[in-house]
Design an enzyme around this catalytic site. Structure first.
Site, PDB file in Angstrom:
ATOM      1  N   GLY A  60     -12.236   0.416  12.177  1.00 16.38           N
ATOM      2  CA  GLY A  60     -11.772  -0.783  12.887  1.00 16.38           C
ATOM      3  C   GLY A  60     -11.564  -0.498  14.362  1.00 16.38           C
ATOM      4  O   GLY A  60     -11.791  -1.358  15.220  1.00 16.38           O
ATOM      5  N   GLY A  69      -0.188   4.735  -0.737  1.00 13.37           N
ATOM      6  CA  GLY A  69      -1.341   5.216   0.025  1.00 13.37           C
ATOM      7  C   GLY A  69      -0.934   6.193   1.119  1.00 13.37           C
ATOM      8  O   GLY A  69       0.250   6.451   1.336  1.00 13.37           O
ATOM      9  N   GLY A  92       0.868  -1.192   0.000  1.00 10.07           N
ATOM     10  CA  GLY A  92       0.000   0.000   0.000  1.00 10.07           C
ATOM     11  C   GLY A  92       0.894   1.229   0.000  1.00 10.07           C
ATOM     12  O   GLY A  92       0.559   2.283   0.555  1.00 10.07           O
ATOM     13  N   LYS A 129     -12.232   7.631   3.598  1.00  9.85           N
ATOM     14  CA  LYS A 129     -12.182   6.334   4.303  1.00  9.85           C
ATOM     15  C   LYS A 129     -13.223   5.386   3.723  1.00  9.85           C
ATOM     16  O   LYS A 129     -14.382   5.755   3.538  1.00  9.85           O
ATOM     17  CB  LYS A 129     -12.396   6.531   5.810  1.00  9.85           C
ATOM     18  N   HIS A 189     -13.834  10.414  10.724  1.00 10.73           N
ATOM     19  CA  HIS A 189     -12.672  10.223   9.839  1.00 10.73           C
ATOM     20  C   HIS A 189     -12.840  11.051   8.571  1.00 10.73           C
ATOM     21  O   HIS A 189     -13.921  11.546   8.272  1.00 10.73           O
ATOM     22  CB  HIS A 189     -12.511   8.737   9.469  1.00 10.73           C
ATOM     23  N   HIS A 190     -11.757  11.121   7.798  1.00  6.24           N
ATOM     24  CA  HIS A 190     -11.712  11.851   6.521  1.00  6.24           C
ATOM     25  C   HIS A 190     -12.701  11.265   5.502  1.00  6.24           C
ATOM     26  O   HIS A 190     -13.156  10.118   5.647  1.00  6.24           O
ATOM     27  CB  HIS A 190     -10.284  11.816   5.962  1.00  6.24           C
TER      28      HIS A 190
HETATM   29  P1  NAD Z   1      -5.199   4.554   1.072  1.00  4.61           P
HETATM   30  O1  NAD Z   1      -6.384   4.253   0.207  1.00  4.61           O
HETATM   31  O2  NAD Z   1      -4.602   5.928   1.055  1.00  4.61           O
HETATM   32  O3  NAD Z   1      -4.017   3.512   0.744  1.00  4.61           O
HETATM   33  C1  NAD Z   1      -4.202   2.150   0.474  1.00  4.61           C
HETATM   34  C2  NAD Z   1      -3.238   1.780  -0.628  1.00  4.61           C
HETATM   35  O4  NAD Z   1      -3.267   0.354  -0.791  1.00  4.61           O
HETATM   36  C3  NAD Z   1      -3.621   2.413  -1.979  1.00  4.61           C
HETATM   37  O5  NAD Z   1      -2.522   3.118  -2.509  1.00  4.61           O
HETATM   38  C4  NAD Z   1      -3.986   1.199  -2.834  1.00  4.61           C
HETATM   39  O6  NAD Z   1      -3.642   1.370  -4.211  1.00  4.61           O
HETATM   40  C5  NAD Z   1      -3.117   0.118  -2.173  1.00  4.61           C
HETATM   41  N1  NAD Z   1      -3.488  -1.231  -2.552  1.00  4.61           N
HETATM   42  C6  NAD Z   1      -4.717  -1.717  -2.918  1.00  4.61           C
HETATM   43  N2  NAD Z   1      -4.615  -2.999  -3.303  1.00  4.61           N
HETATM   44  C7  NAD Z   1      -3.310  -3.352  -3.172  1.00  4.61           C
HETATM   45  C8  NAD Z   1      -2.589  -4.537  -3.428  1.00  4.61           C
HETATM   46  N3  NAD Z   1      -3.187  -5.643  -3.916  1.00  4.61           N
HETATM   47  N4  NAD Z   1      -1.254  -4.544  -3.175  1.00  4.61           N
HETATM   48  C9  NAD Z   1      -0.624  -3.444  -2.709  1.00  4.61           C
HETATM   49  N5  NAD Z   1      -1.255  -2.271  -2.476  1.00  4.61           N
HETATM   50  C10 NAD Z   1      -2.592  -2.234  -2.696  1.00  4.61           C
HETATM   51  O7  NAD Z   1      -5.645   4.166   2.543  1.00  4.61           O
HETATM   52  P2  NAD Z   1      -4.921   4.518   3.930  1.00  4.61           P
HETATM   53  O8  NAD Z   1      -5.575   5.711   4.520  1.00  4.61           O
HETATM   54  O9  NAD Z   1      -3.438   4.467   3.763  1.00  4.61           O
HETATM   55  O10 NAD Z   1      -5.410   3.279   4.808  1.00  4.61           O
HETATM   56  C11 NAD Z   1      -5.114   1.949   4.411  1.00  4.61           C
HETATM   57  C12 NAD Z   1      -5.752   0.984   5.407  1.00  4.61           C
HETATM   58  O11 NAD Z   1      -5.145   1.156   6.703  1.00  4.61           O
HETATM   59  C13 NAD Z   1      -7.252   1.209   5.626  1.00  4.61           C
HETATM   60  O12 NAD Z   1      -7.873  -0.045   5.829  1.00  4.61           O
HETATM   61  C14 NAD Z   1      -7.314   2.047   6.890  1.00  4.61           C
HETATM   62  O13 NAD Z   1      -8.521   1.935   7.584  1.00  4.61           O
HETATM   63  C15 NAD Z   1      -6.172   1.434   7.668  1.00  4.61           C
HETATM   64  N6  NAD Z   1      -5.574   2.285   8.701  1.00  4.61           N
HETATM   65  C16 NAD Z   1      -5.115   1.647   9.811  1.00  4.61           C
HETATM   66  C17 NAD Z   1      -4.472   2.350  10.793  1.00  4.61           C
HETATM   67  C18 NAD Z   1      -3.896   1.600  11.966  1.00  4.61           C
HETATM   68  O14 NAD Z   1      -3.296   2.235  12.872  1.00  4.61           O
HETATM   69  N7  NAD Z   1      -4.008   0.275  11.988  1.00  4.61           N
HETATM   70  C19 NAD Z   1      -4.289   3.733  10.676  1.00  4.61           C
HETATM   71  C20 NAD Z   1      -4.754   4.377   9.535  1.00  4.61           C
HETATM   72  C21 NAD Z   1      -5.392   3.616   8.539  1.00  4.61           C
END
Ligand code: NAD
Length: 267
Positions: free
Chosen positions: A164, A10, A7, A158, A154-155
Protein backbone atom coordinates in the site's frame (compact mmCIF):
# COMPACT_ATOMS: atom_id res chain seq x y z
CA UNK A 1 -9.60 6.54 25.72
CA UNK A 2 -10.81 3.03 25.05
CA UNK A 3 -9.67 1.16 21.97
CA UNK A 4 -10.70 -2.07 20.29
CA UNK A 5 -8.04 -3.91 18.27
CA UNK A 6 -9.11 -5.85 15.17
CA UNK A 7 -6.74 -8.44 13.73
CA UNK A 8 -5.66 -8.83 17.36
CA UNK A 9 -3.75 -12.08 16.85
CA UNK A 10 -1.89 -10.78 13.80
CA UNK A 11 1.61 -9.30 13.59
CA UNK A 12 0.37 -5.70 13.84
CA UNK A 13 -2.49 -6.40 16.26
CA UNK A 14 -0.10 -7.91 18.80
CA UNK A 15 2.26 -4.91 18.70
CA UNK A 16 -0.65 -2.45 18.98
CA UNK A 17 -1.93 -4.29 22.07
CA UNK A 18 1.54 -4.47 23.61
CA UNK A 19 2.40 -0.80 22.99
CA UNK A 20 -1.05 0.34 24.17
CA UNK A 21 -0.18 -1.06 27.62
CA UNK A 22 2.77 1.40 27.73
CA UNK A 23 0.61 4.39 26.78
CA UNK A 24 -1.35 5.93 29.71
CA UNK A 25 -3.74 7.65 27.27
CA UNK A 26 -5.28 4.42 25.97
CA UNK A 27 -6.75 1.19 27.25
CA UNK A 28 -7.45 -1.92 25.16
CA UNK A 29 -11.03 -2.95 25.99
CA UNK A 30 -11.82 -5.33 23.12
CA UNK A 31 -9.96 -7.60 20.71
CA UNK A 32 -11.42 -8.93 17.46
CA UNK A 33 -10.36 -11.86 15.30
CA UNK A 34 -11.68 -13.99 12.47
CA UNK A 35 -14.02 -16.66 13.89
CA UNK A 36 -11.72 -19.49 12.74
CA UNK A 37 -8.61 -18.07 14.44
CA UNK A 38 -7.19 -20.69 16.86
CA UNK A 39 -6.49 -17.97 19.45
CA UNK A 40 -10.20 -17.09 19.75
CA UNK A 41 -11.14 -16.79 23.46
CA UNK A 42 -7.52 -16.24 24.60
CA UNK A 43 -6.51 -13.20 26.67
CA UNK A 44 -5.21 -10.68 24.12
CA UNK A 45 -2.48 -9.50 26.52
CA UNK A 46 -1.08 -13.02 26.77
CA UNK A 47 -1.21 -13.36 22.96
CA UNK A 48 0.67 -10.05 22.67
CA UNK A 49 3.25 -11.15 25.22
CA UNK A 50 2.40 -8.59 27.92
CA UNK A 51 0.48 -10.78 30.39
CA UNK A 52 -3.20 -10.94 31.34
CA UNK A 53 -5.29 -7.90 30.42
CA UNK A 54 -8.68 -9.51 31.13
CA UNK A 55 -9.69 -8.82 27.51
CA UNK A 56 -10.54 -11.91 25.48
CA UNK A 57 -10.27 -12.29 21.71
CA UNK A 58 -13.75 -12.50 20.19
CA UNK A 59 -15.61 -12.15 16.91
CA UNK A 60 -18.34 -9.86 18.25
CA UNK A 61 -17.87 -6.59 16.33
CA UNK A 62 -20.97 -4.87 17.81
CA UNK A 63 -19.85 -5.53 21.38
CA UNK A 64 -16.30 -4.34 20.57
CA UNK A 65 -17.67 -1.09 19.12
CA UNK A 66 -20.05 -0.43 22.02
CA UNK A 67 -17.26 -0.86 24.60
CA UNK A 68 -14.70 1.36 22.84
CA UNK A 69 -14.19 4.93 21.56
CA UNK A 70 -12.23 3.82 18.49
CA UNK A 71 -11.54 0.63 16.56
CA UNK A 72 -8.01 0.09 15.22
CA UNK A 73 -8.14 -2.38 12.35
CA UNK A 74 -5.20 -4.20 10.74
CA UNK A 75 -6.86 -7.27 9.21
CA UNK A 76 -7.95 -7.76 5.58
CA UNK A 77 -9.69 -5.40 3.14
CA UNK A 78 -12.97 -7.35 3.33
CA UNK A 79 -12.94 -7.49 7.16
CA UNK A 80 -11.98 -3.81 7.49
CA UNK A 81 -14.84 -2.79 5.17
CA UNK A 82 -17.34 -4.92 7.12
CA UNK A 83 -16.11 -3.36 10.37
CA UNK A 84 -16.27 0.13 8.84
CA UNK A 85 -19.95 -0.44 7.91
CA UNK A 86 -20.66 -1.42 11.51
CA UNK A 87 -18.72 1.52 13.03
CA UNK A 88 -20.37 4.00 10.62
CA UNK A 89 -23.75 3.27 12.24
CA UNK A 90 -22.41 4.53 15.59
CA UNK A 91 -20.71 7.77 16.60
CA UNK A 92 -17.40 5.97 17.07
CA UNK A 93 -14.09 6.40 15.24
CA UNK A 94 -12.07 3.94 13.19
CA UNK A 95 -8.40 3.73 12.18
CA UNK A 96 -7.69 1.50 9.16
CA UNK A 97 -4.13 0.30 8.63
CA UNK A 98 -5.07 -2.59 6.35
CA UNK A 99 -3.72 -2.40 2.79
CA UNK A 100 -4.60 -4.08 -0.50
CA UNK A 101 -7.99 -2.41 -1.08
CA UNK A 102 -9.26 -2.41 -4.69
CA UNK A 103 -10.25 0.92 -6.25
CA UNK A 104 -13.91 0.02 -5.70
CA UNK A 105 -13.28 -0.84 -2.03
CA UNK A 106 -11.42 2.47 -1.58
CA UNK A 107 -14.47 4.28 -2.98
CA UNK A 108 -16.71 2.43 -0.50
CA UNK A 109 -14.41 3.48 2.37
CA UNK A 110 -14.54 7.12 1.21
CA UNK A 111 -18.37 7.01 0.99
CA UNK A 112 -18.83 5.52 4.46
CA UNK A 113 -16.25 7.88 5.96
CA UNK A 114 -18.29 10.96 5.00
CA UNK A 115 -20.55 10.35 7.97
CA UNK A 116 -18.04 9.19 10.54
CA UNK A 117 -14.55 9.79 11.92
CA UNK A 118 -12.19 7.61 9.91
CA UNK A 119 -8.45 7.63 9.42
CA UNK A 120 -6.95 5.38 6.78
CA UNK A 121 -3.23 5.22 5.97
CA UNK A 122 -1.19 2.52 4.23
CA UNK A 123 1.69 3.40 6.52
CA UNK A 124 1.47 4.86 10.01
CA UNK A 125 5.16 5.68 10.56
CA UNK A 126 6.46 9.24 10.77
CA UNK A 127 9.39 8.38 8.48
CA UNK A 128 7.24 7.08 5.63
CA UNK A 129 4.82 9.98 5.87
CA UNK A 130 7.79 12.34 5.63
CA UNK A 131 8.91 10.30 2.62
CA UNK A 132 5.49 10.98 1.01
CA UNK A 133 6.09 14.72 1.45
CA UNK A 134 9.68 14.49 0.19
CA UNK A 135 8.89 12.53 -2.98
CA UNK A 136 6.20 15.06 -3.85
CA UNK A 137 8.73 17.90 -3.56
CA UNK A 138 11.41 15.99 -5.51
CA UNK A 139 9.00 14.99 -8.30
CA UNK A 140 7.83 18.60 -8.66
CA UNK A 141 11.43 19.87 -8.69
CA UNK A 142 12.80 17.31 -11.18
CA UNK A 143 9.74 17.06 -13.43
CA UNK A 144 9.71 14.84 -16.51
CA UNK A 145 13.48 14.79 -17.03
CA UNK A 146 14.02 11.94 -14.54
CA UNK A 147 12.79 8.33 -14.75
CA UNK A 148 10.96 7.27 -11.59
CA UNK A 149 11.18 3.73 -10.23
CA UNK A 150 9.94 2.41 -6.86
CA UNK A 151 11.25 -0.78 -5.24
CA UNK A 152 9.64 -2.26 -2.12
CA UNK A 153 10.70 -5.30 -0.05
CA UNK A 154 8.59 -7.13 2.55
CA UNK A 155 8.45 -10.42 4.49
CA UNK A 156 7.37 -13.63 2.80
CA UNK A 157 3.92 -13.70 4.47
CA UNK A 158 2.67 -10.40 3.03
CA UNK A 159 -0.54 -10.98 1.08
CA UNK A 160 -0.84 -7.89 -1.13
CA UNK A 161 1.59 -6.58 -3.76
CA UNK A 162 2.79 -4.00 -4.40
CA UNK A 163 2.59 -2.67 -0.85
CA UNK A 164 0.00 0.00 0.00
CA UNK A 165 2.91 2.33 0.73
CA UNK A 166 4.46 1.76 -2.72
CA UNK A 167 1.06 2.38 -4.35
CA UNK A 168 0.68 5.61 -2.37
CA UNK A 169 4.20 6.73 -3.39
CA UNK A 170 3.34 6.02 -7.04
CA UNK A 171 0.03 7.93 -6.72
CA UNK A 172 1.77 10.96 -5.19
CA UNK A 173 4.43 11.01 -7.92
CA UNK A 174 1.84 10.52 -10.70
CA UNK A 175 -0.27 13.40 -9.29
CA UNK A 176 2.80 15.67 -8.99
CA UNK A 177 3.82 14.91 -12.60
CA UNK A 178 0.21 15.18 -13.85
CA UNK A 179 0.15 11.57 -15.09
CA UNK A 180 -2.59 8.93 -14.79
CA UNK A 181 -1.14 6.05 -12.75
CA UNK A 182 -3.57 3.62 -14.43
CA UNK A 183 -1.82 4.43 -17.72
CA UNK A 184 1.81 4.83 -16.64
CA UNK A 185 2.19 2.38 -13.73
CA UNK A 186 4.40 -0.62 -14.66
CA UNK A 187 4.32 -3.47 -12.14
CA UNK A 188 7.22 -5.80 -13.02
CA UNK A 189 8.94 -6.32 -16.39
CA UNK A 190 9.61 -9.54 -18.29
CA UNK A 191 10.55 -10.45 -21.87
CA UNK A 192 11.22 -8.08 -24.76
CA UNK A 193 9.47 -5.11 -23.23
CA UNK A 194 11.28 -2.54 -25.36
CA UNK A 195 12.79 0.73 -24.24
CA UNK A 196 11.38 2.33 -21.12
CA UNK A 197 8.82 5.02 -21.90
CA UNK A 198 9.77 8.31 -20.20
CA UNK A 199 6.31 8.56 -18.57
CA UNK A 200 6.49 5.11 -16.90
CA UNK A 201 6.42 4.86 -13.12
CA UNK A 202 7.89 1.44 -12.28
CA UNK A 203 6.78 -0.34 -9.10
CA UNK A 204 8.63 -3.54 -8.18
CA UNK A 205 7.81 -5.83 -5.22
CA UNK A 206 10.37 -8.12 -3.57
CA UNK A 207 9.37 -10.71 -0.93
CA UNK A 208 11.57 -12.65 1.50
CA UNK A 209 12.16 -13.81 5.06
CA UNK A 210 11.29 -11.37 7.83
CA UNK A 211 11.81 -8.00 6.10
CA UNK A 212 9.47 -5.61 7.95
CA UNK A 213 9.27 -3.10 5.10
CA UNK A 214 11.63 -1.14 2.85
CA UNK A 215 10.83 1.41 0.16
CA UNK A 216 13.25 3.02 -2.29
CA UNK A 217 12.20 5.73 -4.72
CA UNK A 218 14.71 6.38 -7.51
CA UNK A 219 14.80 9.44 -9.72
CA UNK A 220 17.23 8.58 -12.51
CA UNK A 221 18.59 10.57 -15.43
CA UNK A 222 21.69 10.51 -17.63
CA UNK A 223 24.65 10.98 -15.29
CA UNK A 224 22.97 10.86 -11.89
CA UNK A 225 20.43 9.19 -9.62
CA UNK A 226 18.66 10.45 -6.52
CA UNK A 227 17.39 7.73 -4.13
CA UNK A 228 15.09 8.23 -1.16
CA UNK A 229 15.01 5.17 1.11
CA UNK A 230 12.93 4.24 4.15
CA UNK A 231 13.65 1.07 6.15
CA UNK A 232 11.39 -0.08 8.99
CA UNK A 233 13.40 -1.94 11.66
CA UNK A 234 10.33 -3.24 13.49
CA UNK A 235 6.52 -2.88 13.41
CA UNK A 236 6.57 -0.59 16.44
CA UNK A 237 6.67 2.64 14.42
CA UNK A 238 3.45 1.55 12.65
CA UNK A 239 1.80 0.39 15.89
CA UNK A 240 2.67 3.60 17.78
CA UNK A 241 1.41 5.62 14.81
CA UNK A 242 -1.89 3.71 14.80
CA UNK A 243 -2.44 4.43 18.51
CA UNK A 244 -1.52 8.10 17.97
CA UNK A 245 -3.97 8.18 15.04
CA UNK A 246 -6.82 6.78 17.18
CA UNK A 247 -6.20 9.37 19.91
CA UNK A 248 -6.06 12.15 17.29
CA UNK A 249 -9.14 11.20 15.22
CA UNK A 250 -11.64 10.21 17.91
CA UNK A 251 -12.76 13.79 18.64
CA UNK A 252 -12.41 15.24 15.12
CA UNK A 253 -15.35 16.20 12.86
CA UNK A 254 -16.65 13.45 10.56
CA UNK A 255 -14.48 12.80 7.52
CA UNK A 256 -11.69 10.71 6.04
CA UNK A 257 -8.23 11.61 7.33
CA UNK A 258 -4.77 10.17 6.83
CA UNK A 259 -1.56 10.08 8.82
CA UNK A 260 -0.25 13.30 7.30
CA UNK A 261 -3.17 15.10 9.02
CA UNK A 262 -2.07 13.67 12.38
CA UNK A 263 1.57 14.58 11.84
CA UNK A 264 0.85 18.08 10.52
CA UNK A 265 2.57 17.30 7.21
CA UNK A 266 -0.15 18.72 4.94
CA UNK A 267 0.22 22.23 3.46
P1 NAD B 1 -1.41 -10.66 9.78
O1 NAD B 1 -1.87 -11.63 8.74
O2 NAD B 1 -0.30 -11.03 10.70
O3 NAD B 1 -2.67 -10.23 10.69
C1 NAD B 1 -3.96 -10.00 10.21
C2 NAD B 1 -4.92 -10.56 11.23
O4 NAD B 1 -6.25 -10.17 10.87
C3 NAD B 1 -4.88 -12.10 11.28
O5 NAD B 1 -4.66 -12.54 12.60
C4 NAD B 1 -6.27 -12.50 10.78
O6 NAD B 1 -6.77 -13.68 11.40
C5 NAD B 1 -7.08 -11.26 11.20
N1 NAD B 1 -8.39 -11.18 10.57
C6 NAD B 1 -8.78 -11.66 9.35
N2 NAD B 1 -10.10 -11.48 9.18
C7 NAD B 1 -10.57 -10.87 10.31
C8 NAD B 1 -11.84 -10.45 10.73
N3 NAD B 1 -12.94 -10.62 9.97
N4 NAD B 1 -11.95 -9.86 11.95
C9 NAD B 1 -10.87 -9.69 12.75
N5 NAD B 1 -9.63 -10.11 12.41
C10 NAD B 1 -9.48 -10.68 11.19
O7 NAD B 1 -1.05 -9.34 8.99
P2 NAD B 1 -0.25 -8.05 9.51
O8 NAD B 1 1.16 -8.16 9.09
O9 NAD B 1 -0.61 -7.77 10.93
O10 NAD B 1 -0.90 -6.93 8.57
C11 NAD B 1 -2.30 -6.70 8.58
C12 NAD B 1 -2.62 -5.62 7.54
O11 NAD B 1 -2.00 -4.38 7.92
C13 NAD B 1 -2.09 -5.93 6.13
O12 NAD B 1 -3.02 -5.44 5.18
C14 NAD B 1 -0.79 -5.15 6.06
O13 NAD B 1 -0.40 -4.83 4.76
C15 NAD B 1 -1.18 -3.92 6.84
N6 NAD B 1 -0.07 -3.16 7.44
C16 NAD B 1 -0.23 -1.81 7.51
C17 NAD B 1 0.72 -1.04 8.12
C18 NAD B 1 0.47 0.44 8.25
O14 NAD B 1 1.33 1.16 8.82
N7 NAD B 1 -0.68 0.93 7.80
C19 NAD B 1 1.87 -1.62 8.67
C20 NAD B 1 2.02 -3.00 8.60
C21 NAD B 1 1.01 -3.76 7.99
Amino acid sequence: MKIAVSGAAGRMGRRITALATENPEVEVVAALEMSTNPLMGQDVGVVAGVGNLGVFISGDIDKAISKSDALIDFSSPEASLDHLRAVSKTGKAMVIGTTGFSEDQKRQVADLAKNMKCLMAPNMSLGVNLLFTLVEKVALALGDAYDVEIVESHHNQKKDAPSGTAVKLAEIIADSLKRDLNEVGVYGRKGIVGARKPSEIGVMALRGGDIVGEHTVMFVTGGERLELIHRAHSRDAFARGAIQAAIWVHDKPNGLYDMRDVLGLKD
